[in-house]
Motif scaffolding. Structure first.
Motif, PDB file in Angstrom:
ATOM      1  N   LYS A 268       0.836  -1.209   0.000  1.00 29.46           N
ATOM      2  CA  LYS A 268       0.000   0.000   0.000  1.00 29.46           C
ATOM      3  C   LYS A 268       0.868   1.256   0.000  1.00 29.46           C
ATOM      4  O   LYS A 268       0.516   2.278  -0.587  1.00 29.46           O
ATOM      5  CB  LYS A 268      -0.960  -0.001   1.191  1.00 29.46           C
ATOM      6  CG  LYS A 268      -0.319   0.219   2.543  1.00 29.46           C
ATOM      7  CD  LYS A 268      -1.374   0.292   3.649  1.00 29.46           C
ATOM      8  CE  LYS A 268      -0.759   0.650   5.000  1.00 29.46           C
ATOM      9  NZ  LYS A 268      -1.779   0.722   6.077  1.00 29.46           N
TER      10      LYS A 268
ATOM     11  N   PHE B 209       0.992   3.806  -3.143  1.00 28.96           N
ATOM     12  CA  PHE B 209       0.795   5.233  -2.872  1.00 28.96           C
ATOM     13  C   PHE B 209       1.933   6.050  -3.480  1.00 28.96           C
ATOM     14  O   PHE B 209       1.702   7.081  -4.125  1.00 28.96           O
ATOM     15  CB  PHE B 209       0.721   5.468  -1.367  1.00 28.96           C
ATOM     16  CG  PHE B 209       0.876   6.915  -0.971  1.00 28.96           C
ATOM     17  CD1 PHE B 209      -0.173   7.797  -1.120  1.00 28.96           C
ATOM     18  CD2 PHE B 209       2.083   7.394  -0.478  1.00 28.96           C
ATOM     19  CE1 PHE B 209      -0.030   9.141  -0.777  1.00 28.96           C
ATOM     20  CE2 PHE B 209       2.237   8.724  -0.135  1.00 28.96           C
ATOM     21  CZ  PHE B 209       1.175   9.595  -0.281  1.00 28.96           C
TER      22      PHE B 209
ATOM     23  N   MET C  87       1.301   8.798  -6.416  1.00 29.38           N
ATOM     24  CA  MET C  87       1.665  10.190  -6.199  1.00 29.38           C
ATOM     25  C   MET C  87       2.674  10.666  -7.240  1.00 29.38           C
ATOM     26  O   MET C  87       2.577  11.785  -7.757  1.00 29.38           O
ATOM     27  CB  MET C  87       2.241  10.374  -4.794  1.00 29.38           C
ATOM     28  CG  MET C  87       1.200  10.518  -3.701  1.00 29.38           C
ATOM     29  SD  MET C  87       0.024  11.864  -4.034  1.00 29.38           S
ATOM     30  CE  MET C  87       1.132  13.246  -4.302  1.00 29.38           C
TER      31      MET C  87
ATOM     32  N   LYS D 217       3.570  16.447  -2.668  1.00 29.02           N
ATOM     33  CA  LYS D 217       3.546  16.544  -1.208  1.00 29.02           C
ATOM     34  C   LYS D 217       4.721  17.413  -0.759  1.00 29.02           C
ATOM     35  O   LYS D 217       5.881  17.135  -1.086  1.00 29.02           O
ATOM     36  CB  LYS D 217       3.666  15.161  -0.561  1.00 29.02           C
ATOM     37  CG  LYS D 217       2.555  14.185  -0.956  1.00 29.02           C
ATOM     38  CD  LYS D 217       1.207  14.615  -0.429  1.00 29.02           C
ATOM     39  CE  LYS D 217       0.127  13.609  -0.786  1.00 29.02           C
ATOM     40  NZ  LYS D 217      -1.221  14.051  -0.370  1.00 29.02           N
TER      41      LYS D 217
ATOM     42  N   PHE E 276       0.410   7.559   7.155  1.00 34.22           N
ATOM     43  CA  PHE E 276      -0.376   7.194   5.974  1.00 34.22           C
ATOM     44  C   PHE E 276      -1.633   8.056   5.869  1.00 34.22           C
ATOM     45  O   PHE E 276      -1.980   8.551   4.792  1.00 34.22           O
ATOM     46  CB  PHE E 276      -0.749   5.715   6.052  1.00 34.22           C
ATOM     47  CG  PHE E 276      -1.140   5.113   4.732  1.00 34.22           C
ATOM     48  CD1 PHE E 276      -0.178   4.879   3.755  1.00 34.22           C
ATOM     49  CD2 PHE E 276      -2.456   4.768   4.469  1.00 34.22           C
ATOM     50  CE1 PHE E 276      -0.530   4.320   2.536  1.00 34.22           C
ATOM     51  CE2 PHE E 276      -2.815   4.212   3.248  1.00 34.22           C
ATOM     52  CZ  PHE E 276      -1.844   3.983   2.279  1.00 34.22           C
ATOM     53  N   ASP E 277      -2.290   8.264   6.994  1.00 35.76           N
ATOM     54  CA  ASP E 277      -3.497   9.088   7.025  1.00 35.76           C
ATOM     55  C   ASP E 277      -3.173  10.541   6.684  1.00 35.76           C
ATOM     56  O   ASP E 277      -3.875  11.175   5.892  1.00 35.76           O
ATOM     57  CB  ASP E 277      -4.135   8.996   8.416  1.00 35.76           C
ATOM     58  CG  ASP E 277      -5.375   9.862   8.542  1.00 35.76           C
ATOM     59  OD1 ASP E 277      -6.161   9.926   7.576  1.00 35.76           O
ATOM     60  OD2 ASP E 277      -5.560  10.488   9.605  1.00 35.76           O
TER      61      ASP E 277
ATOM     62  N   HIS F   7      -2.557  11.226   3.028  1.00 37.76           N
ATOM     63  CA  HIS F   7      -3.767  11.182   2.196  1.00 37.76           C
ATOM     64  C   HIS F   7      -4.664  12.400   2.420  1.00 37.76           C
ATOM     65  O   HIS F   7      -5.550  12.663   1.596  1.00 37.76           O
ATOM     66  CB  HIS F   7      -4.551   9.893   2.475  1.00 37.76           C
ATOM     67  CG  HIS F   7      -4.005   8.701   1.750  1.00 37.76           C
ATOM     68  ND1 HIS F   7      -2.898   8.011   2.175  1.00 37.76           N
ATOM     69  CD2 HIS F   7      -4.401   8.102   0.592  1.00 37.76           C
ATOM     70  CE1 HIS F   7      -2.647   7.025   1.325  1.00 37.76           C
ATOM     71  NE2 HIS F   7      -3.534   7.056   0.362  1.00 37.76           N
ATOM     72  N   ARG F   8      -4.439  13.119   3.495  1.00 36.49           N
ATOM     73  CA  ARG F   8      -5.314  14.259   3.782  1.00 36.49           C
ATOM     74  C   ARG F   8      -4.704  15.611   3.420  1.00 36.49           C
ATOM     75  O   ARG F   8      -5.428  16.583   3.253  1.00 36.49           O
ATOM     76  CB  ARG F   8      -5.685  14.273   5.270  1.00 36.49           C
ATOM     77  CG  ARG F   8      -6.604  13.116   5.677  1.00 36.49           C
ATOM     78  CD  ARG F   8      -7.232  13.339   7.044  1.00 36.49           C
ATOM     79  NE  ARG F   8      -6.233  13.381   8.105  1.00 36.49           N
ATOM     80  CZ  ARG F   8      -5.843  14.505   8.721  1.00 36.49           C
ATOM     81  NH1 ARG F   8      -6.350  15.664   8.364  1.00 36.49           N
ATOM     82  NH2 ARG F   8      -4.943  14.462   9.678  1.00 36.49           N
TER      83      ARG F   8
ATOM     84  N   GLU G  43      -1.735  18.090   1.228  1.00 36.84           N
ATOM     85  CA  GLU G  43      -0.727  18.297   0.194  1.00 36.84           C
ATOM     86  C   GLU G  43       0.435  19.112   0.772  1.00 36.84           C
ATOM     87  O   GLU G  43       1.581  18.716   0.682  1.00 36.84           O
ATOM     88  CB  GLU G  43      -1.338  19.041  -1.007  1.00 36.84           C
ATOM     89  CG  GLU G  43      -2.473  18.304  -1.685  1.00 36.84           C
ATOM     90  CD  GLU G  43      -1.998  17.083  -2.443  1.00 36.84           C
ATOM     91  OE1 GLU G  43      -1.030  17.201  -3.220  1.00 36.84           O
ATOM     92  OE2 GLU G  43      -2.568  16.003  -2.234  1.00 36.84           O
TER      93      GLU G  43
END
Length: 822
Positions: free
Chosen positions: A208, A212, A216, A312, A350-351, A354-355, A357
């Motif tokens: 995962k 990801f 990205m 990111k 990880f969270d 994903h939330r 930038e």
């Protein structure tokens, strides 16, 4: 690549060094082989070591700073010795240091898992993979192997079994005490199906993260292709952007003198982002020494994001600014965020990825609170997965602080370093790569350890006696060719402390012992770097303390080693003169580029005057000279109501002039003085005064090279004048004398390297506080007749060609005429 070069106005030329194997990019951005086959579906290539893989996925437990986790260099050498001794004792059938690798296919990626098994051997027809761990803990107390060690062995075992078509495979965990050499073994056997299932589950968990990462990157690369420069190019800016891009493309270093107002931040970040889009690099580090320049970088990345850029970006904040506790005691007893941190941090990272930038301080703090994890460690872990990292210099260059995730031994990355305010790097890097230790600290620790370890007490006493002998021979300071046997005594003490602290529980004075341990470890680590770029000396300080110092007078080699971890670097500053001085101290390479970005500012909107009848030389400092300086200040600030700053070489001179200024001119203006060791709140209050509406003139006295001498951004009418008192020469000290002597011997420029060049930089920085944008207007006055000497004339930027002479009699009219014609 062609379209990007054309955008920047670069003449097209294909160089052999820019080939990427037999795969090149066509004009549409697709992958093509030289035979013309389409590789637009090419999978992303990822790499991870076995050790990093298992330590990342299986990490668990608490953060705990109560033991000396990092082993000394001596202890690490002992661990290597134990490895070799065990390997050598296992017989001819034992294969040591076996390289193993495996490519794991995902939908978007090919992941290479690689490493070296400590040993592989056969016993009674059964094959075992051996994992050897040396430590100071009592191995006989182990009831089972450490889980991550076992997992490391299992990864190697699976790869070896797969590649050799084996139906069963075993692992052996070999634990050995470094002090007693007592050894304990743990063995386990697996069918191929069992270990394959375990490895597949591991890969699914890491999958995962790999997916990801690929998603990205694909999103980032696609967004960069459509990204345009966000402004209309200023005169000369397009060339600046193309020069930065060309530097990255050729994997070179660039030194850029970029006056305020040329847009140096966007002119470096934009071509770096474009270079990433062309697969010339994969990650950008934006390095700075000041919060305000970090903020500008963050705003620039945000602007590109607003225009469609998808990546990111994270700003690394200092630990003390992130820690939610009253004291930074990183252990599960005193900090709830440390307890179980590693059980939760991967989910938190990880969270967060994903939330967000653009990941800022508040994002880190709220996420750390949500998952109850250490915010600083969360920040560092998150940075590992980000495309752009904004941080202080020390996270790349400091041997004690650098991000080991990116820059540890054996790692070289696809990194671009953008180094802002790079004039600061000389003194900062000298500090990073120097080390010092005090004789008195040995006695303090000896008193504490007397009750705990006779061997450590004796080792401390031995070191103290050596230092006492050196102290008796030192009247002021003494330079040494070698520290001789003293270093071996330090190493022996270090080993004893390392062994003791690995086992020690809490005891009175432990914090002092730990602080000393880290100072000693740093001293020995820096000693390993000592070469012809260093001067070793002792100094008897004014308070009677005796210091040994490893002084990095020339940091170029140490900096170059860090730069070699990446692909390319751009050093830039508004005050980067003389550029050859900085080139010689910040890199060892001789083929680096240097450019001068022309200012876009209209010089008619700025008055630059230099006095011919005043001096700050030590021999001229007197009340009459200070009265003249105060008269100059008054003559300038009374011509137009507004905010002014006056910069002095020292607090003493500032206070002496302030007393005279208050006596003579207090009623005409409002005076504000910089204080020594101002708190964050006091600094903000000081700067806030420049934003207040007032019908009185504000005159703020400050220190050249201090917190207000550079890095503050007072735009438009928040500051309309700067008066710089003196040439900024550093105060004479033993260290400055050592620098002067070193460079006199090196290139005959000792005074320039030790005094004149650092001084003029402080002058240029202080003067630069006035003109921050092309719309600004203001007065700059330099007070010292030495500014008219030829030696200084060669150090001024091009845009200072219109400087005007003045004296106490005509300076008021000169300033009045300037404001009248504006």
């Amino acid at each position: 690549m062609f379209s990007v070069l054309k955008m920047f106005g670069v003449r097209l030329k294909i160089l052999p060094e820019h080939k990427t194997g037999n795969i090149i990019r066509n004009m549409q951005g697709e992958y093509m082989t030289e035979a013309g086959n389409n590789y637009s579906e090419k999978k992303t290539q990822l790499h991870i070591s076995v050790r990093n893989l298992v330590e990342f996925i299986f990490r668990e437990g608490d953060i705990d700073n109560r033991s000396s986790r990092a082993m000394s260099a001596d202890a690490m050498m002992e661990g290597t010795r134990i490895h070799r001794k065990i390997q050598g004792s296992m017989g001819k059938e034992y294969q040591a240091e076996v390289p193993l690798s495996l490519v794991v296919e995902g939908d978007l990626y090919e992941l290479t898992v690689e490493g070296r098994a400590d040993g592989i051997f056969t016993e009674d027809g059964k094959c075992f993979v051996d994992e050897i761990k040396g430590m100071y803990r009592k191995v006989e107390l182990f009831e089972k192997p450490v889980f991550v060690h076992r997992a490391q062995a299992m990864c190697y075992a699976y790869i070896f079994a797969l590649q050799n078509n084996m139906e069963t495979i075993g692992i052996q965990m070999t634990y050995c005490n470094l002090e007693t050499e007592q050894t304990k073994y743990f063995r386990e056997e697996f069918s191929f199906e069992e270990i394959k299932k375990w490895f597949d589950d591991l890969m699914e968990e890491y999958g995962k993260w790999a997916t990801f990462q690929c998603e990205m990157k694909n999103q980032r690369q696609a967004s960069i292709k459509e990204l345009d420069f966000p402004y209309e190019y200023r005169p000369g800016q397009k060339k600046l952007v193309s020069d930065v891009y060309r530097t990255i493309m050729r994997q070179k270093l660039l030194f850029m003198q970029a006056p305020t107002g040329v847009g140096k931040t966007i002119s470096t970040i934009f071509p770096a982002v474009k270079a990433v889009g062309e697969e010339l690099a994969d990650r950008i580090f934006y390095l700075t020494a000041k919060t305000i320049t970090a903020t500008v970088a963050k705003e620039t990345f945000a602007l590109l994001e607003k225009n469609g850029y998808r990546a990111k970006t994270i700003q690394i904040t200092a630990k003390e600014k992130l820690c939610p506790c009253d004291e930074m005691e990183c252990n599960p007893v005193t900090c709830p965020y440390a307890k179980g941190h590693f059980d939760r941090v991967n989910d938190a990272v990880f969270d967060l990825l994903h939330r967000c930038e653009m990941i800022e301080r508040d994002d880190i703090l709220s996420q750390a609170d949500r998952y109850t994890v250490c915010p600083f460690e969360l920040c560092l872990d998150t940075a590992s997965w980000c495309d752009n990292v904004i941080c202080d210099y020390n996270y790349v260059f400091d041997p004690n602080v650098y991000l080991k995730r990116f820059f540890q031994e054996g790692i070289k990355g696809d990194y671009i370093f953008l180094i802002d305010e790079a004039h600061n790097m000389v003194e900062r890097s000298r500090q990073m790569y120097s080390a010092q230790i005090y004789k008195e600290d040995f006695l303090t620790v000896k008193r504490i350890m007397k009750e705990h370890s006779r061997s450590i007490e004796k080792a401390l006493e031995k070191c103290n006696k050596i230092l006492l002998g050196m102290k008796r021979e030192c009247e002021n300071y003494t330079v040494y060719d070698t520290f001789g046997n003293m270093v071996f005594s330090f190493m022996r003490l270090m080993t004893l402390l390392d062994e003791f602290l690995q086992k020690a529980n809490e005891f009175p004075g432990k914090k002092d012992v730990m602080d000393f341990y880290f100072e000693l470890r740093n001293f020995l680590n820096i000693y390993d770097l000592v070469d012809e770029h260093y001067v070793m000396y002792s100094e008897l300080e004014a308070d009677g303390r005796f210091m040994l110092k490893l002084f990095c007078v020339d940091p170029s080699l140490n900096i170059q080693k860090r730069l070699d971890k990446g692909k390319s670097a751009v050093f830039f500053s508004a005050t980067f003169l003389p550029v050859n001085y900085y080139k010689s101290l910040l890199s060892t390479k001789k083929d680096n580029y240097a450019i001068y970005a022309d200012s876009t500012f209209d010089s008619k909107k700025r008055l630059l005057a230099m006095a011919t009848d005043v001096s700050t030389r030590y021999t001229r400092r007197s009340r009459s000279e200070y009265e003249r300086i105060a008269g100059y200040i008054n003559a300038v600030v009374t011509q137009k109501t507004g905010n002014y700053m006056v910069f002095f070489p020292s607090y003493k001179m500032m206070n002496d002039v302030a007393d005279i200024y208050c006596e003579k001119y207090a009623d005409e203006t409002e005076l504000m003085l910089q204080k020594n060791n101002m708190s964050e709140a006091e600094r903000e209050e000081f700067l806030d005064r420049f934003s207040e509406e007032s019908d009185r003139t504000l005159v703020a006295f400050g220190i050249m090279g201090g917190i207000f001498g550079e890095g503050i951004d007072l735009k438009n009418d928040r500051l309309i004048g700067a008066i710089v008192v003196g040439t900024g020469l550093p105060q004479i000290s033993n260290e400055r004398t050592i620098l002067k002597d070193y460079y006199d011997a090196e290139n005959g420029c000792g005074f320039d390297y030790a005094f004149r060049y650092p001084g003029i930089n402080k002058v240029l920085q202080a003067a630069g506080r006035v003109i921050r944008t092309t719309e600004d207007t203001g007065v700059i006055l330099l007070l010292d007749e030495r500014f008219w000497q030829r030696e200084y004339d060669l150090l001024y930027p091009r845009e200072w060609s219109d400087r005007k002479p003045c004296n106490i009699a005509n300076v008021g009219k000169l300033v009045a005429d300037f404001w009248e014609q504006i």
